[in-house]
Motif scaffolding. Sequence first.
Motif, short mmCIF file in Angstrom:
data_model
loop_
_atom_site.label_atom_id
_atom_site.label_comp_id
_atom_site.label_asym_id
_atom_site.label_seq_id
_atom_site.Cartn_x
_atom_site.Cartn_y
_atom_site.Cartn_z
N GLY A 166 38.54 72.58 72.44
CA GLY A 166 38.24 73.35 70.62
C GLY A 166 37.80 74.71 71.26
O GLY A 166 37.25 75.27 71.99
N PRO A 167 38.20 75.75 70.58
CA PRO A 167 37.53 77.05 70.73
C PRO A 167 36.49 77.51 70.91
O PRO A 167 35.50 78.51 71.17
N GLU A 168 35.50 77.07 69.81
CA GLU A 168 34.03 76.39 69.64
C GLU A 168 33.53 76.47 71.41
O GLU A 168 31.80 76.97 71.51
N ASN A 169 34.56 75.64 72.22
CA ASN A 169 33.96 75.57 73.91
C ASN A 169 34.39 76.63 75.15
O ASN A 169 34.30 75.80 76.23
N VAL A 170 34.63 77.85 74.07
CA VAL A 170 36.12 78.14 75.16
C VAL A 170 34.88 79.79 75.24
O VAL A 170 34.89 80.56 74.20
N THR A 171 34.63 80.25 76.60
CA THR A 171 33.97 81.88 76.06
C THR A 171 34.71 82.94 76.67
O THR A 171 34.63 82.68 77.81
N GLY A 172 35.52 83.59 76.06
CA GLY A 172 36.07 84.79 76.38
C GLY A 172 35.49 86.34 76.96
O GLY A 172 34.45 86.57 76.24
N VAL A 173 35.13 86.68 77.75
CA VAL A 173 34.43 87.44 78.24
C VAL A 173 34.59 88.53 78.63
O VAL A 173 35.83 89.11 79.33
N MET A 174 34.82 90.12 78.22
CA MET A 174 35.09 91.46 78.20
C MET A 174 34.45 91.82 79.10
O MET A 174 33.03 92.39 79.21
N MET A 175 35.00 92.68 79.77
CA MET A 175 34.40 93.66 80.77
C MET A 175 34.23 94.48 81.12
O MET A 175 34.92 94.77 82.85
N PRO A 176 33.88 95.31 80.40
CA PRO A 176 34.57 97.53 81.00
C PRO A 176 34.33 97.21 82.14
O PRO A 176 33.08 96.83 82.16
N CYS A 177 35.01 98.21 82.71
CA CYS A 177 34.50 98.78 83.65
C CYS A 177 34.88 99.96 84.03
O CYS A 177 36.38 100.18 85.19
#
Length: 249
Positions: free
Chosen positions: A52-63
């Motif tokens: 379920g999309p509500e249980n997935v966290t995509g983390v953007m980590m610019p460096c």
Amino acid sequence: MSIYRDPEKIAAYLESWIKEKFAEAGASRAVLGISGGIDSALLAALLAKALGPENVTGVMMPCHSMPIDEEYAALLADAIKIKRAKVDLSAVYDAEVAALEAGGAKPDGLAAANIKPRLRMITLYSIAQQQGALVCGGGNKDEITMGYFTKYGDSGVDLLPLADLLKGEVWAVAEYLSVPREIINRPPTAALWEGQTDEAEMGLTYKELDAYIATGEASEAAKEKIERANKRSAHKRLFPPMAKLPDNL
């Protein structure tokens, strides 16, 4: 006869596999890094279907990353409706490099570039621990065969759902799951430095790699590159050797 398996069957199997592994771990949430690339995009889409999309966290980590990477990552998160977070690691990276330099060990080349995925690993595990989530990685069979990943960086995860997929299968399943076309068409890159692409760095095309892994067939030059890289990177695919004391000690 195609070397690639049916994308619909792959997607169905991996959705079931993900559900099984999360049930075994007693977890229901997933955390992953999203870079705007095809592998993390497919992984995010599979996790969203399974959990379920509500249980997935995509983390953007610019460096010190290119802004376009963040734009593609945001496009993906919005398209499949997963949660997203942003942690800018540029200042952390600069502080680490400065500390190493002050200690007489200023990094350059790959030593400097590989700090970035290792900082991202730390970030993902911090977020996952707060959420009671599992960290998932997007490494595919081509990358794992070549050792084309950073030890204790992007390989530092709890699950690797794409590990048996050839790159051509990654593209095919992504298309089947309606990953945004802009992401599917992007040249694969680890984005370790500006202008870097996977194929240019490896000196091989993914088509060549797929064919060799699936059939053992390739030009002599390609075979030599792949076999040398596979041998040189064997330690990356193993748990560190552990000394065992003899019983009579």
